[in-house]
Design an enzyme around this catalytic site. Structure first.
Site, mmCIF file in Angstrom:
data_model
loop_
_atom_site.group_PDB
_atom_site.id
_atom_site.type_symbol
_atom_site.label_atom_id
_atom_site.label_comp_id
_atom_site.label_asym_id
_atom_site.label_seq_id
_atom_site.Cartn_x
_atom_site.Cartn_y
_atom_site.Cartn_z
ATOM 1 N N GLY A 237 0.276 -7.781 -37.877
ATOM 2 C CA GLY A 237 0.190 -8.703 -36.878
ATOM 3 C C GLY A 237 -1.329 -8.894 -36.573
ATOM 4 N N THR B 266 -4.760 -2.325 -34.479
ATOM 5 C CA THR B 266 -3.515 -2.765 -33.970
ATOM 6 C C THR B 266 -3.466 -2.537 -32.563
ATOM 7 O OG1 THR B 266 -0.908 -1.686 -33.807
ATOM 8 C CG2 THR B 266 -2.495 -0.133 -34.673
ATOM 9 N N ASP C 14 -1.079 -1.501 -30.950
ATOM 10 C CA ASP C 14 -0.207 -0.395 -30.579
ATOM 11 C C ASP C 14 -0.758 0.796 -30.647
ATOM 12 O OD1 ASP C 14 1.675 -2.416 -30.880
ATOM 13 O OD2 ASP C 14 2.361 -1.554 -33.032
ATOM 14 N N MET D 34 4.871 -4.432 -25.647
ATOM 15 C CA MET D 34 4.947 -4.154 -26.921
ATOM 16 C C MET D 34 4.437 -2.778 -27.213
ATOM 17 S SD MET D 34 3.919 -7.600 -29.268
ATOM 18 C CE MET D 34 4.890 -9.006 -29.676
ATOM 19 N N GLY D 35 4.156 -2.396 -28.674
ATOM 20 C CA GLY D 35 3.859 -1.104 -28.806
ATOM 21 C C GLY D 35 4.657 -0.448 -30.071
ATOM 22 N N ARG D 36 5.840 -1.178 -30.574
ATOM 23 C CA ARG D 36 6.655 -0.521 -31.481
ATOM 24 C C ARG D 36 7.020 0.779 -30.938
ATOM 25 N NH1 ARG D 36 8.154 -3.602 -35.192
ATOM 26 N NH2 ARG D 36 9.401 -1.928 -35.933
ATOM 27 N N GLU E 109 8.946 -1.778 -25.377
ATOM 28 C CA GLU E 109 9.892 -2.395 -26.376
ATOM 29 C C GLU E 109 10.428 -1.273 -27.271
ATOM 30 O OE1 GLU E 109 8.196 -5.167 -29.129
ATOM 31 O OE2 GLU E 109 6.861 -3.619 -29.966
ATOM 32 N N ARG F 91 14.682 -8.572 -11.948
ATOM 33 C CA ARG F 91 14.057 -9.346 -12.705
ATOM 34 C C ARG F 91 13.222 -8.925 -13.918
ATOM 35 N NH1 ARG F 91 14.530 -14.711 -10.351
ATOM 36 N NH2 ARG F 91 16.101 -14.536 -8.671
ATOM 37 N N GLN G 30 0.420 -10.546 -25.558
ATOM 38 C CA GLN G 30 -0.516 -9.340 -25.553
ATOM 39 C C GLN G 30 -1.440 -9.219 -26.674
ATOM 40 O OE1 GLN G 30 2.515 -5.684 -24.418
ATOM 41 N NE2 GLN G 30 3.544 -7.581 -24.969
#
Ligand code: F6P
Length: 367
Positions: free
Chosen positions: A12, A141, A143, A185-187, A238, A283, A291
């Site tokens: 990515g 990354t 992450d 994100m961040g796996r 996530e 919400r 990101q």
């Protein structure tokens, strides 16, 4: 002796890739007869039937350190060992094209590869090194899940983007007395969530490394309202897991993609809180690829440039099979084997960041 270097960006994208490329090209330009070429779309540029490799000169990289993305493109599918090939009946298979890559690499007179990428890309670097390629890895990354380096470039920009978004959600949450859940994100690593929660002043932070109990989060929210704050902000990574240990996501659909597509845990938590009986207006905001896009912050431009320059220096010294790393204040290197031994996840029992977060009252949904 001069050297011909092939540069690839894999996995990515993330802010700072272009700054690394610029650092590589500018540093190489200081060496007699050192030339840099970009392999377009990771190693696809040398693996596809139609080769796509471009010479990169100083004028090609002028000013690109401020640009997001990568001028030589990237992909997180396939690679030399699992190259996707369409069959006559329309179905897809994968084939090992590493020998073809070696043949082409040698025929074109390349000496070395700089592979800029995350853990998946660095595993490819290691396999290529075992096949006799002269490889240097550069850790990338958002992450921040690669070990042996204090940070990967792109991470700080992602945290900045997430914090800015979080700050905006706080004002609207407080105006409407709402509960906001922001999914980042961040796996499988909680670094983006954890840093954003502390920087933004979240009440709750849910990370993959600490399984959460929704009832504990519900109690935390209830106490916020009982104490007249009237709103509550949650950051959730996530890859977060409830006590059942399961992540939320979908199976990969793209050919050659082996990763589960994480996403949806924010909505899952909302449903869990509502099922417990929480009546506040909840919400969910999913930040997603915002990101990864846009201009790298200064910190990442500096780190990326340092990585690019160091990668060329390693090639000049023929220190192959290594990945450049940052251990404050030094930029150095470790073997690819060492870099890939174990991932860099938050270690809740010993993490100063977790202790700090708990110290300012942030709940991880575990106690
Ligand atoms: O590894 C970087 C990353 O942005 C992860 O945080 C995220 O889970 C994944 O990539 C998303 O990948 P894709 O762009 O393929 O959806």
């Amino acid at each position: 002796m001069g050297k011909k270097i092939l540069v690839a960006t894999g996995g990515g994208d993330c802010p700072g890739l272009n700054a690394v490329i610029r650092g590589i090209v500018k540093r190489a330009a200081q060496e007699p007869d050192m030339k840099v070429y970009g392999c377009v779309e990771s190693f696809n540029g040398i693996l596809r039937d139609e080769i796509d490799i471009r010479r990169l000169t100083e004028s090609d990289v002028a000013g690109i350190h401020v640009q997001g993305g990568t001028i030589i493109k990237t992909t997180n599918k396939g690679g030399p060992f699992h190259f996707p090939v369409r069959q006559p009946d329309g179905s897809w298979t994968v084939e090992d094209r590493s020998q073809l890559m070696k043949q082409r690499f040698d025929e074109m007179g390349f000496d070395a590869i700089i592979n800029i990428g995350g853990d998946g890309s660095q595993r490819i670097s290691l396999e290529l090194a075992k096949l006799g390629f002269n490889v240097v890895g550069v850790p990338k990354t958002i992450d921040n899940d690669l070990a042996c380096t204090d940070f990967t470039f792109g991470f700080q920009t992602a945290v900045e983007i997430a914090t800015e978004a979080f700050d905006k959600l706080v004002t609207t949450a407080s105006s409407h007395n709402r509960v906001f859940i922001m999914e980042v994100m961040g796996r499988d690593a909680g670094w983006i969530a954890l840093n954003t929660a502390i920087a933004g002043g979240a009440e709750v932070c849910i990370i993959p490394e600490i399984p959460y109990d929704p009832r504990i989060i519900a109690n935390k929210i209830a106490s916020r309202y009982q104490n007249n704050y009237g709103f509550c902000n949650i950051v959730i990574a996530e890859g977060a897991k409830a006590l059942d240990g399961k992540v939320t996501g979908a199976a990969p659909t793209a050919v050659g993609d082996q990763h589960i597509k994480l996403g949806g845990v924010g909505e899952k938590l909302k449903a869990e809180l509502e099922a417990i009986g929480l009546e506040h207006d909840i919400r969910v905001t999913v930040l997603g690829h915002l990101q990864r896009g846009g201009t790298p912050i200064a910190y990442d431009r500096v780190l990326a440039t340092e990585f690019g320059v160091k990668a060329v220096e390693l090639i000049k010294e023929e220190k192959y099979g290594n990945m450049v790393v940052y251990n404050h204040p030094k930029i150095s290197y470790v073997s690819l084997e060492k870099a890939l031994e174990s991932p860099n996840f938050v270690k809740p029992a010993t993490s100063d960041l977790v202790r700090t977060a708990r110290g300012v009252g942030i709940s991880f949904g575990d106690r």
